[in-house]
Structures are given as C-alpha cells and as structure tokens.
Enzyme design. Sequence first.
Site, short mmCIF file in Angstrom:
data_model
loop_
_atom_site.label_atom_id
_atom_site.label_comp_id
_atom_site.label_asym_id
_atom_site.label_seq_id
_atom_site.Cartn_x
_atom_site.Cartn_y
_atom_site.Cartn_z
CG HIS A 94 -9.76 -30.92 28.48
ND1 HIS A 94 -8.42 -31.40 28.23
CD2 HIS A 94 -9.89 -30.23 27.68
CE1 HIS A 94 -8.06 -30.93 26.98
NE2 HIS A 94 -8.95 -30.01 26.67
N GLY A 130 -5.53 -28.80 27.55
CA GLY A 130 -5.51 -29.39 28.79
C GLY A 130 -4.78 -28.42 29.87
CD GLU A 176 -3.35 -34.49 23.72
OE1 GLU A 176 -3.87 -34.66 22.79
OE2 GLU A 176 -2.28 -33.66 23.86
CB CYS A 190 -4.92 -28.88 18.57
SG CYS A 190 -3.28 -29.27 19.42
CB CYS A 220 -2.71 -31.43 26.63
SG CYS A 220 -4.36 -31.14 26.00
N1 LIG Z 1 -6.55 -34.92 21.90
C1 LIG Z 1 -7.36 -33.51 21.89
C2 LIG Z 1 -6.93 -32.83 20.76
C3 LIG Z 1 -5.53 -32.15 20.85
C4 LIG Z 1 -5.47 -31.30 21.99
C5 LIG Z 1 -3.94 -31.00 22.58
N2 LIG Z 1 -2.85 -31.45 21.68
C6 LIG Z 1 -3.86 -29.67 22.69
O1 LIG Z 1 -2.78 -29.21 22.49
O2 LIG Z 1 -4.68 -28.96 23.31
C7 LIG Z 1 -9.05 -34.05 21.48
O3 LIG Z 1 -9.29 -34.98 21.07
O4 LIG Z 1 -9.62 -33.32 22.10
#
Ligand SMILES: N[C@H](CCC[C@H](N)C(=O)O)C(=O)O
Length: 282
Positions: A167, A228, A216, A74, A225
């Site tokens: 992604h 992201g 997400e 994250c 994100c």
């Molecule tokens: N939903 C993402 C994790 C959080 C990533 C995001 N909040 C960031 O800041 O990178 C996953 O399941 O891969």
Amino acid sequence: MKKLRFTKMHGISNDYVYISTFDQPEEDWEQLAIRLSDRRTGIGGDGIILVCPSDVADAKMRIFNADGSEGKMCGNGIRCVGKFVYDKGLVPAEKTTITIDTLSGIKTLELTVKDGKVQSARVDMEAAILRPADIPVRYDGDRMIDAPLEVDGRIWNVTAVSMGNPHCVTFVDDVDSLDLEKIGPHFENHPIFPERVNTEFVKVIDDHTLQMRVWERGSGETWACGTGACATAVAACLNGYCKKGDDITVHLRGGDLVIRYTDDTVIMTGPASTVFEGTVEI
Ligand SMILES: N[C@H](CCC[C@H](N)C(=O)O)C(=O)O
C-alpha cells in the site's frame, strides 16, 4: 457445459464472487476472475475469492483481482469468508472464533452472529510491515514515511505500508475532487513498486477519523479496501495525525471500518453481507 455455484458477497461495497472449492473442482481462476468480474457480461465484482479446505485453519482463502492477478490478502474479503464458512455450517454453530489461512499467513476472526448469520467480524490483521524490501518498494531508507514521490508530473508525499499486500498512502486536503481514473494507474504501475501497489488517498477529519478513497492494484477504484484502511490508519499514526491504540474510524465510499493500530498488530472491525447465490455456466 460446466456449472459453478457461487455466492455474491460484499464488505462495505467491496464486492466479490465467492466460490467454494470444498465441493467444486479447481478451474482456471485467473481467466474466470476476469470473466466473472465483468459488470456487464459477467456476474460483476471487484474480483473472485475462493473458499478452500485447509489442514491448518478452518478454511483457506485465495483472492483474484478483476484483472486476474492474485492478491495475497483482502480485508473486506476475509470478513466475508468468515461469514461464508459460518453461515454455510462449515464450522460448528458454537465456533464464533475461527481462523482463515491466506497467502499472508493465518488470520483469526471473531464473528458477530445474529439469528444464526454472521453480521460482522473483528479481524486480527497482524503486524503492519514497514521495511521497504518487504513491502516491496524500492527505497533506501529503513521506512518510507512522508517521502516525496513524483507521480504523473506532481510531487506527492507518500507512506508505504504492507498488510501482507503493498500500500502507498498519501494525505491530501480533499479526496472527493481527485480524478482517480487518471492518477490511479500512475501510482499502481509506478516503477518504485516492483509488484505494483494499492494506493489510498486520505483526508484527515480529526485525530480518530479519516476519509479515504482507494485505487486498488488489479481492480481500479473500489468502494472500500480493508487492508487499505489498515494501512491508512497505520500511516496516519506514523505521520502523527492519529494515535496508536485508539479506535480510528475510516470513512470509505461504501461505509466505515474501525481500525486499531498497536505495537504488535492491527485490528479491523467491519460488516460482511451476502447479496445472492447462483450458478454460472463456465
Ligand atoms: N487489490 C488488492 C487485493 C484486494 C484487497 C482489498 N479489496 C481489501 O479489502 O483488502 C491487492 O492486489 O493487493
């Protein structure tokens, strides 16, 4: 009734409930992530993030999305973990370069400190992963770049990138008008992504500026994100919109991140904020 101490933090409005296991016991984190993330009956957040002791780094982080699924990395979260660890004195005040262990390996952070508190962090997010089997995505080529993909009856051109988590990046003419509540789940659960996927919808502003919205995996549309934004900058370079080595500003709903994609790593720079501290009965 047990009580749990937490810190509510966010990285450009990508907000999580942070819980230290340095001095609190293990719990059923998947269930707690679902309960505490609820914005009416819980504390409210895009998930929970654990800050844990580590033998190989200054601390270890674990992230659970709002649906209870555990993520492997994250970007907005790791900046806040760096702030949590430094501000709470879990590292010496002179130590502004720290390491955080994650399920995607150990990352190095350079903290910017003002009046004894971390304001922002520069994170070495390590190399972008492009081999389909490692993302993972079911795709025959050696990299999935600008490939047509049918989602909910429409053909989108997508680029698949992992930053330790999967992604799917697609470039569009306008992001503001997209109905992410409708189209997001179709991308998230598309059968070519065996572990589901985070999806970024991106408008190119110029060769060093992008606008992005994100659906997400496990949390729905978030206001930012970090992984992201990294995947987006990488995809923009791979598709010729931006250049490797340049600082690329990514505008997200909650704010901006600056990403630099080089041959051997991706650097993310952005803020980290503490909102409040509290205890919750569990
Ligand atoms: N939903 C993402 C994790 C959080 C990533 C995001 N909040 C960031 O800041 O990178 C996953 O399941 O891969």
